[in-house]
Design an enzyme around this catalytic site. Structure first.
Site, PDB file in Angstrom:
ATOM      1  N   HIS A  41       0.799  -1.223   0.000  1.00  0.00           N
ATOM      2  CA  HIS A  41       0.000   0.000   0.000  1.00  0.00           C
ATOM      3  C   HIS A  41       0.831   1.272   0.000  1.00  0.00           C
ATOM      4  O   HIS A  41       0.290   2.369  -0.101  1.00  0.00           O
ATOM      5  CB  HIS A  41      -0.935   0.041   1.220  1.00  0.00           C
ATOM      6  CG  HIS A  41      -0.216   0.348   2.501  1.00  0.00           C
ATOM      7  ND1 HIS A  41       0.508  -0.580   3.183  1.00  0.00           N
ATOM      8  CD2 HIS A  41      -0.087   1.513   3.196  1.00  0.00           C
ATOM      9  CE1 HIS A  41       1.036  -0.020   4.259  1.00  0.00           C
ATOM     10  NE2 HIS A  41       0.696   1.245   4.291  1.00  0.00           N
TER      11      HIS A  41
HETATM   12  C1  UD1 Z   1      -2.033   5.806   5.434  1.00  0.00           C
HETATM   13  C2  UD1 Z   1      -0.734   6.394   5.985  1.00  0.00           C
HETATM   14  C3  UD1 Z   1       0.370   5.352   5.916  1.00  0.00           C
HETATM   15  C4  UD1 Z   1      -0.054   4.080   6.616  1.00  0.00           C
HETATM   16  C5  UD1 Z   1      -1.391   3.595   6.082  1.00  0.00           C
HETATM   17  C6  UD1 Z   1      -1.885   2.419   6.869  1.00  0.00           C
HETATM   18  C7  UD1 Z   1      -0.335   8.794   5.663  1.00  0.00           C
HETATM   19  C8  UD1 Z   1       0.343   9.826   4.846  1.00  0.00           C
HETATM   20  N1  UD1 Z   1      -0.303   7.559   5.188  1.00  0.00           N
HETATM   21  O1  UD1 Z   1      -1.824   5.497   4.068  1.00  0.00           O
HETATM   22  O2  UD1 Z   1       1.547   5.853   6.519  1.00  0.00           O
HETATM   23  O3  UD1 Z   1       0.924   3.107   6.390  1.00  0.00           O
HETATM   24  O4  UD1 Z   1      -2.367   4.657   6.177  1.00  0.00           O
HETATM   25  O5  UD1 Z   1      -2.760   1.640   6.145  1.00  0.00           O
HETATM   26  O6  UD1 Z   1      -0.876   9.104   6.699  1.00  0.00           O
HETATM   27  N2  UD1 Z   1      -9.232   4.738   1.293  1.00  0.00           N
HETATM   28  C9  UD1 Z   1     -10.481   4.149   1.308  1.00  0.00           C
HETATM   29  N3  UD1 Z   1     -11.042   3.841   2.504  1.00  0.00           N
HETATM   30  C10 UD1 Z   1     -10.433   4.119   3.701  1.00  0.00           C
HETATM   31  C11 UD1 Z   1      -9.193   4.737   3.675  1.00  0.00           C
HETATM   32  C12 UD1 Z   1      -8.605   5.038   2.472  1.00  0.00           C
HETATM   33  O7  UD1 Z   1     -11.042   3.876   0.254  1.00  0.00           O
HETATM   34  O8  UD1 Z   1     -11.028   3.805   4.761  1.00  0.00           O
HETATM   35  C13 UD1 Z   1      -8.592   5.021  -0.019  1.00  0.00           C
HETATM   36  C14 UD1 Z   1      -8.904   6.405  -0.552  1.00  0.00           C
HETATM   37  O9  UD1 Z   1      -9.008   6.312  -1.943  1.00  0.00           O
HETATM   38  C15 UD1 Z   1      -7.646   7.181  -0.189  1.00  0.00           C
HETATM   39  C16 UD1 Z   1      -6.556   6.121  -0.286  1.00  0.00           C
HETATM   40  O10 UD1 Z   1      -7.182   4.922   0.134  1.00  0.00           O
HETATM   41  O11 UD1 Z   1      -7.419   8.263  -1.044  1.00  0.00           O
HETATM   42  C17 UD1 Z   1      -5.359   6.400   0.573  1.00  0.00           C
HETATM   43  O12 UD1 Z   1      -5.739   6.597   1.934  1.00  0.00           O
HETATM   44  P1  UD1 Z   1      -4.838   7.518   2.913  1.00  0.00           P
HETATM   45  O13 UD1 Z   1      -5.373   7.439   4.266  1.00  0.00           O
HETATM   46  O14 UD1 Z   1      -4.628   8.865   2.316  1.00  0.00           O
HETATM   47  O15 UD1 Z   1      -3.439   6.826   2.850  1.00  0.00           O
HETATM   48  P2  UD1 Z   1      -3.021   5.310   3.079  1.00  0.00           P
HETATM   49  O16 UD1 Z   1      -2.426   4.829   1.801  1.00  0.00           O
HETATM   50  O17 UD1 Z   1      -4.132   4.564   3.674  1.00  0.00           O
HETATM   51  N1  UDP Z   2      -3.524  -5.729   8.986  1.00  0.00           N
HETATM   52  C1  UDP Z   2      -4.790  -6.272   9.227  1.00  0.00           C
HETATM   53  N2  UDP Z   2      -5.534  -6.720   8.162  1.00  0.00           N
HETATM   54  C2  UDP Z   2      -5.071  -6.638   6.885  1.00  0.00           C
HETATM   55  C3  UDP Z   2      -3.786  -6.087   6.653  1.00  0.00           C
HETATM   56  C4  UDP Z   2      -3.042  -5.643   7.750  1.00  0.00           C
HETATM   57  O1  UDP Z   2      -5.226  -6.379  10.374  1.00  0.00           O
HETATM   58  O2  UDP Z   2      -5.797  -7.037   5.958  1.00  0.00           O
HETATM   59  C5  UDP Z   2      -2.757  -5.218  10.142  1.00  0.00           C
HETATM   60  C6  UDP Z   2      -1.382  -5.821  10.328  1.00  0.00           C
HETATM   61  O3  UDP Z   2      -1.444  -6.956  11.152  1.00  0.00           O
HETATM   62  C7  UDP Z   2      -0.583  -4.685  10.952  1.00  0.00           C
HETATM   63  C8  UDP Z   2      -1.259  -3.427  10.433  1.00  0.00           C
HETATM   64  O4  UDP Z   2      -2.509  -3.842   9.889  1.00  0.00           O
HETATM   65  O5  UDP Z   2      -0.688  -4.697  12.359  1.00  0.00           O
HETATM   66  C9  UDP Z   2      -0.410  -2.812   9.374  1.00  0.00           C
HETATM   67  O6  UDP Z   2      -1.121  -1.816   8.735  1.00  0.00           O
HETATM   68  P1  UDP Z   2      -0.645  -1.213   7.348  1.00  0.00           P
HETATM   69  O7  UDP Z   2       0.186  -2.199   6.620  1.00  0.00           O
HETATM   70  O8  UDP Z   2      -1.867  -0.694   6.689  1.00  0.00           O
HETATM   71  O9  UDP Z   2       0.189   0.071   7.798  1.00  0.00           O
HETATM   72  P2  UDP Z   2       1.727   0.322   8.200  1.00  0.00           P
HETATM   73  O10 UDP Z   2       2.090  -0.597   9.298  1.00  0.00           O
HETATM   74  O11 UDP Z   2       2.546   0.133   6.962  1.00  0.00           O
HETATM   75  O12 UDP Z   2       1.722   1.751   8.596  1.00  0.00           O
END
Ligand code: UD1
Ligand code: UDP
Length: 436
Positions: A204
């Site tokens: 992601h």
């Molecule tokens: C965010 C964090 C990242 C973290 C990740 C965990 C920042 C800059 N990034 O990235 O560090 O590792 O969360 O998963 O804070 N979206 C949905 N539904 C949701 C949430 C997001 O559809 O509930 C989609 C939207 O299209 C959105 C995109 O995902 O634009 C990205 O979501 P965003 O929260 O901006 O960043 P993440 O990639 O989730």
């Molecule tokens: N995770 C989860 N379900 C999923 C994918 C990830 O519960 O389908 C959990 C995973 O065990 C970990 C956390 O989400 O604890 C990691 O989140 P993510 O990879 O989105 O973010 P990051 O750690 O890179 O910020």
């Protein structure tokens, strides 16, 4: 003492849950503020159910947006809540935009910030997370760092060792506690057998999934690695990009690949603990992999979790297809390498990080060390010296004797964190002192 916990995304909910449990155990007042950055049921509510958390007291409902827009809206909402609630300490976790917004807003209101998982550095400022964690660390008062390496990152940025506490990572607390719970629960989400050679995959990171060439390379590598069953719970950001690039259908056609929606924490722990390999660009999953003794291939060129690589449990494979496939098969075909990776020692502690975090916070609060006040003394002469110590003396004793702060200790050429009980004999130290 009243603590405000700020969360915004899936990993923050997971890693803050043990801290919240610990706060509840001690009967402390707390409020839970969700910024709403993650809002889909399977990215947010599911974790409140799995981890038995109370509903947030406030939700800023920021939703998705550009970084500036999202951060600004969160700041506005958080400021209103913090002014009204006046907590004694604000806790943020990790490196998301919620952490950035929460830390700046609280610090400007002179509310002390405790940063859980402080001090991580990838040294790659093209990553939004690197900027977020650096800014949050500038704004923090208490640094709960997972390892000595992360403590040293802060030391070299000038943070006082007296504000840094090596606690381990709360992900170990969450992972170990919830795995036991998960094992008692049925597997609703998996329509296929977990008895095969499973490889759990997640991607992601913006630098991977927003880059069409990188995303294509990773997809092609997964298609080629057909000696394992790939289970891929797809993050919403990734689904969007895979579909836009016409790659979702390509993956979906492969009989060895199962594309599923993101799953809750209990189900994900079952998936991980039944996996033979993990391939990911996630931060938290690199940590969980070494906690559960599963070899991890990280689809990145750097990591703010280098301890996992040094320990031998994680390999940075980058995002080139050939390199990913070649490295995977090297481990797949060589039992010795596979077993060595499994044996890597977890650098993130013993699952008691949240307990330590609460001990430290309460201690600092009770001894009035959390106050943020303008000084009423004219600034005195400041000096920083490098000194060779010949005597048997600990850091704590030296600081008391010299009325100075030992900032860094060099044990020959190796920098060490100045633990109060570290013996300084035959070591070089950097000392900071205000002279009258
Ligand atoms: C965010 C964090 C990242 C973290 C990740 C965990 C920042 C800059 N990034 O990235 O560090 O590792 O969360 O998963 O804070 N979206 C949905 N539904 C949701 C949430 C997001 O559809 O509930 C989609 C939207 O299209 C959105 C995109 O995902 O634009 C990205 O979501 P965003 O929260 O901006 O960043 P993440 O990639 O989730
Ligand atoms: N995770 C989860 N379900 C999923 C994918 C990830 O519960 O389908 C959990 C995973 O065990 C970990 C956390 O989400 O604890 C990691 O989140 P993510 O990879 O989105 O973010 P990051 O750690 O890179 O910020």
């Amino acid at each position: 003492m009243k603590i405000a916990i700020i969360i915004g995304t899936r990993p923050e909910i997971i890693k803050m849950a043990p801290v919240i449990d610990e706060i509840q155990k001690r009967g402390l007042k707390y409020l839970l503020i969700h910024t709403g950055q993650h809002y889909d049921h399977e990215m947010s509510d599911q974790f409140f159910l799995d981890l038995e958390l109370k509903k947030p007291d406030y939700n800023i409902n920021v939703g998705s947006g550009t970084h500036g827009n999202q951060t600004a809206t969160m700041m506005k909402g958080l400021e209103e809540v913090l002014i009204q609630e006046k907590p004694d300490l604000v806790m943020v976790q990790g490196d998301t935009n919620a952490v950035l917004a929460g830390a700046i807003v609280a610090a400007k209101l002179h509310i002390p910030v405790g940063h859980v998982e402080a001090g991580l550095r990838s040294f790659d400022k093209s990553m939004p997370e690197e900027l977020n964690r650096m800014v949050a660390d500038v704004c923090s008062k208490l640094y709960y760092v997972p390892t000595e390496d992360s403590a040293l990152n802060l030391i070299f940025e000038g943070i006082s060792p007296h504000q840094i506490f090596i606690t381990g990572n709360t992900v170990v607390d969450a992972c170990l506690r919830n795995l036991k719970i998960a094992q008692k629960r049925s597997l609703k989400n998996f329509q296929f057998s977990l008895n095969k050679n499973i490889m759990a995959v997640t991607i992601h990171r913006a630098e991977n999934v927003d880059n069409p060439q990188r995303l294509r390379n990773i997809v092609e590598a997964l298609i080629e690695i057909d000696d394992v069953t790939v289970v891929f719970p797809i993050h919403p950001r990734t689904v969007k990009n895979l579909k836009n690039q016409g790659l979702y259908e390509k993956l979906d056609k492969c009989s060895h690949i199962h594309l599923i929606k993101p799953v809750g924490y209990l189900d994900f722990l079952i998936l991980l603990s039944n996996s033979k390999f993990i391939m990911t660009d996630s931060g938290g999953i690199q940590e969980e992999a070494i906690t559960l003794n599963i070899p991890c291939l990280t689809l990145r060129y750097n990591t703010e979790r280098p301890e996992t690589v040094v320990a031998g449990g994680n390999i940075l494979v980058g995002t080139r297809k050939d390199e990913i496939v070649k490295t995977f098969y090297k481990i797949f075909n060589d039992k010795k390498i596979f077993n060595q990776m499994k044996k890597a020692i977890n650098p993130y502690g013993d699952g008691r990080a949240s307990e330590k975090i609460l001990d430290i916070s309460l201690n600092m609060y009770k001894s009035s060390k959390l106050r943020i006040e303008a000084p009423e003394e004219i600034m005195l002469n400041f000096k920083r010296n490098l000194i060779k110590v010949n005597d048997e003396i600990t850091v704590f004793e030296y600081e008391k004797l010299e009325n100075a702060v030992v900032k860094i200790v060099y044990d020959w050429d190796k920098p060490r964190f100045p633990y109060p009980d570290l013996n300084l004999k035959n070591k070089q130290i950097v000392v900071e002192k205000f002279y009258k």
